[in-house]
Design an enzyme around this catalytic site. Structure first.
Site, PDB file in Angstrom:
ATOM      1  N   ILE A   1       0.865  -1.176   0.000  1.00 59.27           N
ATOM      2  CA  ILE A   1       0.000   0.000   0.000  1.00 59.27           C
ATOM      3  C   ILE A   1       0.902   1.227   0.000  1.00 59.27           C
ATOM      4  CG2 ILE A   1      -1.754   1.263   1.309  1.00 59.27           C
ATOM      5  CD1 ILE A   1      -2.687  -1.404  -0.048  1.00 59.27           C
ATOM      6  N   LEU A   2       0.831   2.006  -1.053  1.00 54.36           N
ATOM      7  CA  LEU A   2       1.733   3.150  -1.184  1.00 54.36           C
ATOM      8  C   LEU A   2       1.309   4.313  -0.295  1.00 54.36           C
ATOM      9  CD1 LEU A   2       2.344   3.135  -5.051  1.00 54.36           C
ATOM     10  CD2 LEU A   2       3.928   2.391  -3.251  1.00 54.36           C
TER      11      LEU A   2
ATOM     12  N   LYS B   1      -3.893   6.441   3.222  1.00 51.61           N
ATOM     13  CA  LYS B   1      -5.071   7.313   3.170  1.00 51.61           C
ATOM     14  C   LYS B   1      -5.760   7.220   1.807  1.00 51.61           C
ATOM     15  CE  LYS B   1      -5.209  11.546   5.085  1.00 51.61           C
ATOM     16  NZ  LYS B   1      -4.844  12.969   5.262  1.00 51.61           N
TER      17      LYS B   1
ATOM     18  N   GLN C   1      -9.891   4.677  -1.777  1.00 51.70           N
ATOM     19  CA  GLN C   1     -10.263   3.854  -2.917  1.00 51.70           C
ATOM     20  C   GLN C   1     -11.228   2.749  -2.500  1.00 51.70           C
ATOM     21  OE1 GLN C   1      -9.685   5.199  -5.843  1.00 51.70           O
ATOM     22  NE2 GLN C   1      -8.403   3.604  -6.696  1.00 51.70           N
TER      23      GLN C   1
ATOM     24  N   VAL D   1      -5.765  -1.302  -5.995  1.00 51.16           N
ATOM     25  CA  VAL D   1      -6.911  -1.230  -5.091  1.00 51.16           C
ATOM     26  C   VAL D   1      -8.089  -0.497  -5.746  1.00 51.16           C
ATOM     27  CG1 VAL D   1      -5.628  -1.443  -2.947  1.00 51.16           C
ATOM     28  CG2 VAL D   1      -5.888   0.815  -3.987  1.00 51.16           C
TER      29      VAL D   1
ATOM     30  N   GLU E   1     -10.463  -1.591  -7.895  1.00 57.02           N
ATOM     31  CA  GLU E   1     -11.749  -2.247  -8.136  1.00 57.02           C
ATOM     32  C   GLU E   1     -12.143  -3.266  -7.087  1.00 57.02           C
ATOM     33  OE1 GLU E   1     -12.349  -1.984 -12.549  1.00 57.02           O
ATOM     34  OE2 GLU E   1     -10.182  -2.168 -12.467  1.00 57.02           O
TER      35      GLU E   1
HETATM   36 MO1  MOS Z   1     -11.857   0.819 -14.429  1.00 60.87          MO
HETATM   37  S1  MOS Z   1     -13.756   0.154 -14.968  1.00 60.87           S
HETATM   38  O1  MOS Z   1     -10.906  -0.289 -15.329  1.00 60.87           O
HETATM   39  O2  MOS Z   1     -11.794   2.407 -15.000  1.00 60.87           O
END
Ligand code: MOS
Length: 739
Positions: free
Chosen positions: A631-632, A635, A640, A704, A706
């Site tokens: 995790i970069l 926050k 996200q 992260v 989707e």
């Molecule tokens: Mo996402 S639906 O790949 O912008």
């Protein structure tokens, strides 16, 4: 190219919850989105869209529009030049070209573009274009037997083991048909294009998630070299996938600008956003799964059918998640597409997994109940310790830890298993969970890093930041890799003149770009070492990359901070203003590494409360435990996941693009009518990150973007089952399903 140096284990900048570096620009109005730009003498365009879904244009009369005040041109299929369809892209074929003949393939199809001196004049004149249509019966229903059915268009169907034998051997089998509706992406920023020709060269501002794709597509369509086109998108008002493909309105704006010899701006209206920039296609999914009495999965069969537009080739394998999510010896997944007279679909927030996971994780829950097992225990038991299709160990997979840590945070052990057994006053309380994954998606990417004489660094790549935090996390990463304070690093993006970047999509940009930035920064450090290689005055003489550490604007020998010097001193001594280096990343390959390249994993725990008399459903708690690799920025990554969860609540309870079955008209194409969650629908949400940096790449992120959405709809549906004993098989879940 260098691969050896790794990110320092004593993390300073990486992972810190740094505020967005672009926040001050955004809140002071200094961040210019595509529709914020204006030019002297700029003209404005408006679209005319078809009000039928199938047929042809019998006649089109533009005389009134042409004569309206301020009008510069009206372009229809009668006077538009013949245009080739855009090229093949990494995401598949381009959408069909606009205004090429008199045929109407969907409601909302562009049938004219009007250009006038002001936007109001253009819109008024567009209303004066008279179109006579000849309608034919439109195919609008996924179940319409007349529709063409495409079979496995991208060869992603899968089969392993013997599914029939598996079901015969199973002690318990459940099956069901699940449906998900059309959803529309709806980024807040209305998508805009500005096209400015200067002789044979072209500058375009566009609400795109992928400037290089717009450049390549326009070059192919307008037959000019890519070097003559510059596409700018430094800020984009959201995307959700709507900006991945290059859509016909962009072509029309560029064409219009060429016709009138002026810069032309087009801003889509909200109703136009529902028919012009893609949508999540609806799906019908049949899933059947079986297990032994002891709780071992024996067979899964998942058939998905989704919809696609006439003459388009967008595709989402909704059933594929069932092939890769569990250890199960006998699995068959199949996807079909039905061609309808609908606007072109496109990727939208966790395309494919968003729909497929709802069916799979609902069915898993149903099977666990049928077995009398805790659905958490059932999932843990059937965890896929290696990639089920490739038979390789995962590059990383902390799904079990997601389940355990998430359950602990949520208080899953408080759950009593019987449906309807938990109450709080008049409210039925339900606990539900779902597993989630989103596959790794990586494509090549490039970046360039420079250090200047004043000790500042400048890193760039033609990526976009659609609100996700790309500017911020890449600033952090470059700062860490160059040993500089983040305030001394500027990261720039959103310009196709910069090094090649793939799209901000598929949860893949941070990985592709991060690894390119990593390569560029380490190459740059090596360039500095090359400069001083024979330098008798330098304590870094003959040092190799593996011998050094960077910190506080200096390169020094590892373990000996005094044996080093600053970038500034090296540049000054060599009479240089700056030093630059290019880096590129290539996707890790499973075959080469002997491991399956993992995407993100997650577990979603949801509490719902239902008023059984009124059919009220409230999501009252959500815990997301996520393995996103490194995790970069805690926050922005948390944001996200929260954003994805809100999208998941929308998918579960509200979002439904309604098509009028008579005309193909989108009946709810406004923010007033297309329901999305508001703050009152969204509870406090807990996000925890688990797992380790992924082994397959130097930076080790897994994306992260989707995974935050995936699983939310199923977890809500499963919680509803726990509260009421009713299995939810159709999204969105509405009051009528609860009464
Ligand atoms: Mo996402 S639906 O790949 O912008």
């Amino acid at each position: 190219m260098t691969t050896s140096p790794t990110i320092s284990p004593t993390i300073a900048v990486i992972g810190a919850g740094l505020d967005r570096v672009d926040a001050p620009l955004k809140v002071t109005g200094k961040a210019h989105y595509p529709n914020d730009f204006g030019y002297a003498g700029m003209a404005h365009a408006a679209l005319v869209r078809s009000i039928i879904a199938a047929g042809r244009i019998r006649a089109i009369d533009t005389s009134q529009a042409q004569a309206a005040p301020g009008v510069l041109t009206v372009i229809t299929h009668l006077n538009a030049p013949r245009l080739d369809r855009g090229p093949m892209t990494l995401l598949g074929p381009s959408p069909p070209a606009p205004l090429q003949d008199d045929r109407i393939l969907h409601y909302g199809q562009h049938v004219a573009i009007v250009v006038a001196t002001t936007a109001e004049q253009a819109r008024h004149a567009a209303s004066l274009v008279r179109v006579e249509y000849e309608s034919t019966e439109a195919l609008l229903d996924v179940d319409d037997p007349r529709a063409e059915v495409l079979t496995d268009p991208w060869s992603l169907d899968s089969e392993r083991g013997d599914v029939a034998a598996g079901f015969a051997a199973a002690d318990v089998v459940v099956e069901g048909t699940y449906t998900t509706p059309d959803n529309t992406n709806n980024p807040l920023g209305l998508m805009a294009t500005i096209a400015a020709w200067n002789g044979d060269s072209l500058t375009v501002h566009d609400s795109t998630q992928w400037p290089h794709n717009v450049r390549a597509s326009l070059a192919a369509i307008f037959k000019i070299p890519e070097s003559g086109i510059r596409v700018l998108a430094p800020y984009v008002g959201g995307g959700f996938g709507a900006g991945l493909r290059m859509w016909p309105h962009v072509i029309l704006t560029v064409l219009a600008a060429r016709e009138v010899g002026r810069t032309v701006k087009l801003v889509l209206t909200r109703p136009e956003m529902f028919t012009s920039v893609g949508h999540r296609p609806n799906s019908v999914q049949h899933i059947k799964i079986g297990a032994s009495r002891a709780g071992d999965l024996i067979a899964i069969e998942h058939h998905g059918t989704s919809t696609v537009a006439m003459e388009d080739d967008d595709y989402e394998p909704v059933s594929l998640c069932s092939a890769v999510s569990y250890a199960c010896p006998n699995v068959r997944t199949r996807d079909r597409q039905v061609r309808l007279n609908i606007p072109c679909p496109g990727s939208m927030r966790a395309p494919a997994e968003g729909q497929g996971n709802f069916a799979l994780e609902s069915a898993i829950d149903e099977l666990a109940h049928a077995l009398g097992m805790d659905p958490l225990e059932f999932r843990l038991r059937n965890y896929a310790g290696e990639h089920p299709l490739f038979g390789l160990p995962w590059s990383s997979n902390a799904l079990q830890e997601c389940y355990r840590r998430g359950a602990e945070r949520f208080g899953w052990s408080q759950r009593t298993p019987e449906p309807g057994s938990m109450r709080d006053g008049r409210w039925l309380v339900g606990y539900g969970l779902a597993g989630a994954s989103y596959p790794s998606y990586q494509v090549p990417c490039q970046a360039r890093a420079s250090v200047h004489r004043d000790g500042s660094a400048f890193v760039r790549s033609a990526a976009t930041d659609i609100g996700t935090g790309t500017y911020t996390v890449m600033t952090q990463l470059a700062a860490e890799l160059l040993g500089l304070d983040t305030s001394r690093v500027r990261f720039d993006l959103g310009d196709s003149d910069m090094p090649y970047s793939p799209q901000a999509g598929g949860s893949g940009l941070t990985g592709a770009l991060g690894n390119a930035v990593h390569a560029a920064c380490w190459r740059l450090v090596r360039e500095f070492l090359d400069l001083v290689r024979d330098d008798m005055d330098s304590p870094l003489r003959e040092a190799k990359l593996d011998d050094v550490t960077v910190s506080e604007g200096r390169i020094h020998r590892t373990g000996a901070p005094e044996l080093g010097e600053s970038y500034t001193d090296i540049l000054a001594r060599h009479g240089l203003e700056e030093l630059s280096a290019d880096g590129r990343s290539t996707p890790p390959r499973s075959e080469e590494l002997g491991m399956a390249i993992a995407g993100a994993f997650g577990a979603k725990f949801v509490e719902v409360r239902i008023d059984p008399d009124l059919g009220l459903l409230r999501v009252t708690r959500v815990v997301s435990a996520i393995d996103g690799g490194r995790i970069l920025n805690e926050k922005t990554a948390t944001s996200q996941i929260i954003g994805g969860t809100v999208g998941g609540i929308g998918q579960a309870l509200f979002e439904d693009t309604a098509t009028d079955q008579g005309t193909g008209r989108i009946a709810n194409a406004t923010f007033g009518d297309y329901l999305v969650p508001v703050n009152a629908d969204v509870p406090d949400m807990d996000v925890i990150f688990v797992g380790e940096p992924d082994r397959a790449t130097p930076v080790g992120t897994k994306g992260v973007g989707e995974v935050g959405l995936v699983g939310v709809a199923a977890a809500i549906g499963n919680a509803v089952y726990h509260a009421t004993g009713r299995r939810m098989r159709s999204l969105p879940i509405t009051i009528d399903q609860l009464l």
